[in-house]
Structures are given as structure tokens and as C-alpha cells.
Design a protein around this motif. Structure first.
Motif, short mmCIF file in Angstrom:
data_model
loop_
_atom_site.label_atom_id
_atom_site.label_comp_id
_atom_site.label_asym_id
_atom_site.label_seq_id
_atom_site.Cartn_x
_atom_site.Cartn_y
_atom_site.Cartn_z
N LEU A 103 0.67 -1.22 -0.33
CA LEU A 103 0.00 0.26 0.15
C LEU A 103 0.80 1.28 0.15
O LEU A 103 0.71 1.80 -0.39
CB LEU A 103 -0.91 0.07 1.44
N THR A 104 2.48 0.85 0.69
CA THR A 104 2.78 2.67 0.33
C THR A 104 3.33 2.21 -1.11
O THR A 104 3.52 3.50 -1.36
CB THR A 104 4.67 2.57 1.55
N TYR A 105 3.82 1.27 -1.12
CA TYR A 105 4.55 1.70 -2.76
C TYR A 105 3.04 2.36 -3.76
O TYR A 105 3.14 2.97 -4.37
CB TYR A 105 4.80 0.03 -3.42
N GLY A 106 1.81 1.95 -3.88
CA GLY A 106 0.94 2.14 -3.93
C GLY A 106 0.45 3.36 -4.09
O GLY A 106 0.22 4.11 -5.26
N ALA A 107 0.74 4.29 -2.64
CA ALA A 107 1.20 5.39 -2.38
C ALA A 107 1.94 6.23 -3.40
O ALA A 107 1.50 7.78 -3.57
CB ALA A 107 0.69 5.89 -0.99
N LEU A 108 2.68 5.58 -3.58
CA LEU A 108 3.83 6.36 -3.93
C LEU A 108 3.29 6.49 -5.63
O LEU A 108 3.68 7.43 -6.48
CB LEU A 108 5.30 6.19 -3.63
N VAL A 109 2.89 5.69 -6.08
CA VAL A 109 3.14 5.31 -8.00
C VAL A 109 1.19 6.57 -7.92
O VAL A 109 1.95 7.90 -8.66
CB VAL A 109 1.87 4.47 -8.18
N VAL A 110 0.99 6.76 -7.45
CA VAL A 110 -0.36 8.08 -7.53
C VAL A 110 0.04 9.33 -7.01
O VAL A 110 -0.18 9.77 -7.60
CB VAL A 110 -1.18 7.43 -6.54
N GLN A 111 1.26 9.20 -6.10
CA GLN A 111 1.64 10.19 -5.60
C GLN A 111 2.52 11.01 -6.70
O GLN A 111 2.07 12.12 -7.67
CB GLN A 111 2.49 10.28 -4.83
N LEU A 112 3.22 10.23 -7.29
CA LEU A 112 4.19 10.21 -8.41
C LEU A 112 3.09 11.11 -10.45
O LEU A 112 3.59 11.81 -10.13
CB LEU A 112 4.92 9.88 -8.87
N LEU A 113 1.78 9.83 -10.07
CA LEU A 113 1.33 10.50 -11.64
C LEU A 113 0.19 11.81 -10.53
O LEU A 113 0.05 12.57 -11.38
CB LEU A 113 -0.07 9.34 -11.55
N PRO A 144 -4.89 1.49 -5.27
CA PRO A 144 -4.17 2.42 -5.40
C PRO A 144 -4.79 3.84 -6.18
O PRO A 144 -4.88 5.04 -5.71
CB PRO A 144 -2.34 2.38 -5.58
N MET A 195 -0.08 11.34 2.74
CA MET A 195 0.44 9.81 2.02
C MET A 195 -0.29 8.72 3.05
O MET A 195 -0.33 7.57 2.94
CB MET A 195 1.14 9.50 1.30
N VAL A 197 -2.62 5.16 3.05
CA VAL A 197 -2.39 4.09 3.79
C VAL A 197 -3.26 2.91 4.81
O VAL A 197 -3.59 2.52 4.60
CB VAL A 197 -0.66 3.62 3.46
N TYR A 211 4.37 9.95 8.59
CA TYR A 211 3.77 8.74 7.85
C TYR A 211 2.24 8.45 8.09
O TYR A 211 1.94 7.58 8.70
CB TYR A 211 4.53 8.43 6.70
N TYR A 229 12.83 11.92 -2.32
CA TYR A 229 11.07 12.61 -3.25
C TYR A 229 10.64 13.27 -2.90
O TYR A 229 10.89 14.41 -3.44
CB TYR A 229 10.93 11.51 -4.23
#
Lengths: 175, 146, 186
Positions: free
Chosen positions: A17-27, B121, C55, C59, C140, C37
Motif C-alpha cells: 500500500l505504501t508503494y501504491g500511495a507513492l505511485v499515485v503521488q508521482l502520477l 491505489p 500519503m 495507506v 507518515y 523524493y
């Protein structure tokens, strides 16, 4: 580094879920999906560069003399860090290319790509990590997805291609 | 329609925190509008039940709310998650063989499928549900196909 | 027990996958990349913490649903103390493999609670630069706590501070306290 041999673990959903939140943030932050892909790859590279130290310390890995050993090490690393065991397959006849076949990719456990992101390489952090880790042990490789379950393929296939052996780059005068 | 159909429930709906419908699937698409009314009526009962939980004993804090109301044609059941998402299942009143336990299990499946969907996500909470995997799961429940 | 008179279907599949794990090193390095980042895109420490908290919220709100689906006997919490104990206990354990170290109620402010964690897992590989001494990346986790509270209908603001390790300050909206008092009187 003096860490225990038995690595500490964390809930895989926290990671996913952390990775998912990162991808969406980048997007949200970046101009294009292509930029998101690049950022994820770059982050993966940075992680791989640092993770390889950890791996060597824990597995007391020897130097790899050929690509087959490298493939085995990568397979072990996927098990140690992501808790999955990809199989090694599809060797190129010249022996300079192989694939890691991933059945269940923890990064994409819950993901459905929106239509607007059809060219997103959601898991781009993985090839980045492979590249970063190999570079630290003096192997220049390139890595990319050939198949991806997110796009409806039956399996996720990560290709790794050997490019060249890098010279030890010890800065002069520091020997 | 075949009376001996193995259909278990004929309408499944997901309702958001603020009572906006997020998803509705019926076995018979032509009846969809009618079921919107059925579900809407059910929500009033759900709200009553939820409001009551503030004052009564701990057992009424269960997620499964039980039978909400019945008509000559339908029986309507409800379930509210801890995040105030409501699930409504409508079955045919003629279908008397269906047990409370089975309804309960269906709701838990629905909750699990909903949760997997929310964990995507790219899904924004409180938006209508368009996820393919979720739709597939509910269709299986409604049509009995596997 | 379910009778198995019907054919195997979606209803017969296990509800949740087994508990799986990834390495802490990998998670911590990913988190470090996220901090790095984010740091490059903001002007101030507070802005950085806000973004990490947002963020974390994304989650936390998802973890909340996951945990409730998995734990058979969970109910809708209606009491402040119970939802805080859920966070300190089940929620913390699921995410970090242990309960939070401490839960305290402020003496001078009814609306304020403290969740204390000596060494939050997310800070494992983070070394804060000297010029940003107040930065605590556990913001976080603060965002995750806030998500659980708001998602469960206990609107609150949660922030992370360097105090006894890390202290998460939980400040409930007054409406929440008023409701809690009502539930008490019955």
C-alpha cells in the motif's frame, strides 16, 4: 554493518500500500506517465544499490563468475526481500539473457490500472533494483518487463540482459 | 423466469458513507430502477439501526445488521462496515430456504471483495465502483455462476 | 460450519490470504526514497511532514478495511477509548509486529491523547539532517492513525513529535467527546 542474519520482516500489505500511495503521488505530481515510469525506475536503482550491501552481508555471497550464478543470487534476493520465489527461465542461446518468472507480484496485489495509465510500468521499481544491485557488483545489465499480469498476461516476466563487466572503479590514490 | 433457478440473491448494492449509491447489480437489469427504490428504503432502516447502536448494548455493534424489512416479493438484508459503508442484499421472498448464516457469509465475502477493491491505489474512496474484479465477484454471487 | 451442499463457489474460498511479509530493509529503503523524493518537492519541514501524513492517510484508510475484514470478531467501535486501544493493539501489531509502547490521556486537555512509540519502524533508515532537527518522518504513521480515526467516525488531527522517542498527539474534535459522553450515560 552489523545486522542479524535473520532479517526483520514487515507486513507485506504495509509495503504494497505504501508503494501504491507513492505511485499515485508521482502520477499527481508529474507531467506524464512516462515520467512516473522513469522516477520509479530511478528509485528502484537507488534501492538496489543499497540493498546489495545488505544482501552480501546476510548471505555471505561470493563473487559471481557467470550470469547463471547471478541469476541464482537474484532469485535468492527476491525470496529474502519480497518473500516470493520467481523461477528462472527463457535463457538466450548465447547465455547472456534470462527471465525471472513471477507468479505473484506483491506490488500489484490489489492493483487495477486505470485506462488513462495503460502505458504505466507500475512495477518499474523492480527492474531498477536489479540494475542497481548488479551494478554494485560490477555487472552492467539492462532489465525490463516482457509480460505483466497487470496487462492480463498469465505471468509477470522480468528480463535481465548482461551488457558488460565493469572495471573496479577504485578512485586513484585511495588504495 | 424459471422458478427453479438457483439464484440466491437478486440484487446487491454498495452504499457510501454519505448514502450515495456506489454500486448496484441486479439479476434482471430491467428491474434496476425498482431496486434503487428498494435499497433506498432499506437505508432508512439501516440509519435507524446505526443510530440505535450508540445507546444500546455492545452486541448491536455487529457489522451484520440482519433482515431490514420484507415485502411480498422481497426480503432485504443489511450490513454496515466500521467505515460506514453499507451493503444491501435483496433476495426473493419465495426463497425461504436461504438461511441467516448464508446471508452472513455472503456479506463477509462482499466486504472482502470491497476491501480488495478499496486497496487498489487508483481507487478514490466514495467514488462509484467500476473495478472489474469486484464486479466479477458480485456477478458470481448474483448469478450463481462460478 | 457451512454445509457444502452447493457447488464450490466464491463463497467457499478462504476469505483472506495468509499473512505474508517482506523484509524490513526493503520497506525502509522504499520509505527513504519516498522521503527523499518528497523533500525535493517542498520548501519546509512542515510541508514535508504534511505530505508524508497525507500519503500515510491513504495507506491507513485501506489498512483499516483490511484488518476489519480479517479479524472475525471486530465490531464498529463507538467509544474513544476502544478505538484508541484498537490502534495501540490490533492495528499496530498487524503493521509493525508489536503493540505501541504507550497510550496516555493528557491531564490538562480532555480532547488530547498520546500514543508513544520509542522507535517507530518507519524511521529505521532515516537520518535527519542537523538543520532539520524537528523533522519526524513518523508523520507518515500519524497520517495512518488519523485515517483510522476519521474512517471510524472519530474525526481527529494527529501529529508526530520527538518526545520520549516519538509521540503521536491525537486531538479529537469536540463533537467526538460530546458523543462519547452520551454513550457513557446509558
Amino acid at each position: 554493518m552489523n545486522r542479524s542474519v535473520d532479517p526483520k520482516k514487515v507486513n507485506s500489505e504495509l509495503f504494497t500500500l505504501t508503494y501504491g500511495a507513492l505511485v499515485v503521488q508521482l502520477l499527481n505530481d508529474l507531467e506524464s506517465v512516462e515520467d512516473v515510469n522513469k522516477h520509479l525506475d530511478r528509485m528502484g536503482y537507488n534501492i538496489g544499490v543499497r540493498l546489495v550491501e545488505d544482501f552480501i552481508a546476510r548471505s555471505s555471497a561470493d563473487k559471481c563468475y557467470d550470469l547463471r550464478e547471478t541469476a541464482d543470487k537474484l532469485q535468492a534476493a527476491f525470496r529474502m526481500y519480497l518473500g516470493i520465489s520467481p523461477s528462472i527461465a527463457n535463457w538466450a542461446p548465447a547465455g547472456d539473457e534470462f527471465s525471472l518468472m513471477i507468479d505473484t507480484n506483491p506490488l500489484t496485489e490489489f492493483v487495477e490500472l486505470p485506462d488513462t495509465c495503460s502505458n504505466m510500468r507500475y512495477s518499474a521499481i523492480l527492474p531498477g533494483m536489479v540494475r542497481g544491485a548488479c551494478e554494485m557488483v560490477h555487472l552492467e545489465v539492462s532489465s525490463w518487463f516482457v509480460q505483466d499480469q497487470l496487462r492480463g498476461d498469465p505471468v509477470t516476466e522480468l528480463r535481465v540482459k548482461f551488457i558488460k563487466r565493469l572495471e573496479d572503479s577504485v578512485p586513484p590514490g585511495e588504495d | 423466469m424459471d422458478v427453479n433457478t438457483s439464484k440466491r440473491e437478486i440484487c446487491v448494492a454498495v452504499i457510501g458513507k454519505e448514502n450515495a449509491p456506489l454500486y448496484l447489480l441486479t439479476a434482471d437489469p430491467a428491474a434496476e430502477l425498482q431496486f434503487h427504490y428498494t435499497v433506498h428504503t432499506a437505508l432508512d432502516v439501516v440509519e435507524e439501526k446505526l443510530a440505535a447502536t450508540g445507546k444500546t448494548a455492545a452486541d448491536s455493534r455487529e457489522l451484520y445488521l440482519g433482515a431490514l424489512y420484507s415485502t411480498e416479493e422481497h426480503r432485504v438484508f443489511g450490513y454496515a462496515t466500521n467505515t460506514k459503508i453499507k451493503f444491501i442484499i435483496v433476495v426473493e421472498a419465495a426463497n425461504v430456504s436461504i438461511r441467516d448464516n448464508e446471508i452472513r457469509t455472503m456479506f463477509r465475502r462482499l466486504h472482502a471483495a470491497y476491501t480488495d477493491m478499496v486497496c487498489n491505489p487508483f481507487y478514490l474512496p466514495a467514488r462509484p465502483i467500476t473495478a472489474r474484479a469486484f464486479d466479477r465477484t458480485v456477478r458470481q454471487m448474483v448469478t450463481g455462476a462460478s | 460450519m457451512m454445509s457444502s451442499k452447493s457447488k464450490p463457489s466464491i463463497l467457499d474460498r478462504p476469505l483472506s490470504r495468509g499473512k505474508s511479509e517482506v523484509s524490513l530493509s526493503l520497506f525502509a529503503l522504499l520509505f527513504a526514497e519516498i522521503v527523499h523524493y518528497t523533500h525535493n518537492r517542498v520548501q519546509s519541514v512542515s510541508e514535508l511532514q504534511n505530505r508524508l501524513s497525507e500519503m500515510g492517510y491513504q495507506v491507513g484508510i485501506r489498512m483499516l478495511d483490511l484488518i476489519v475484514v480479517r479479524e472475525r470478531n471486530l465490531k464498529r467501535e463507538t467509544k474513544i477509548l476502544n478505538i484508541l486501544l484498537f490502534i495501540k493493539g490490533t492495528f499496530w501489531k498487524t503493521l509493525f509486529g508489536k503493540e505501541a509502547d504507550k497510550l496516555e490521556h493528557a491531564n490538562d486537555d480532555q480532547r488530547m491523547y498520546y500514543i508513544i512509540e520509542k522507535e517507530p519502524l518507519v524511521n529505521t533508515f532515516i537520518s535527519v539532517p542537523k538543520d532539520k532537527g524537528s523533522l519526524n518522518c513518523a508523520a507518515y504513521v500519524a497520517g495512518m492513525i488519523e485515517a483510522v480515526l476519521c474512517g471510524s467516525n472519530f474525526p481527529a488531527k494527529v501529529t508526530a513529535h520527538w518526545h520520549k522517542g516519538t509521540t503521536f498527539m491525537v486531538r479529537f474534535e469536540s463533537s467526538v467527546l460530546a458523543r462519547d459522553a452520551q454513550v457513557d450515560t446509558r
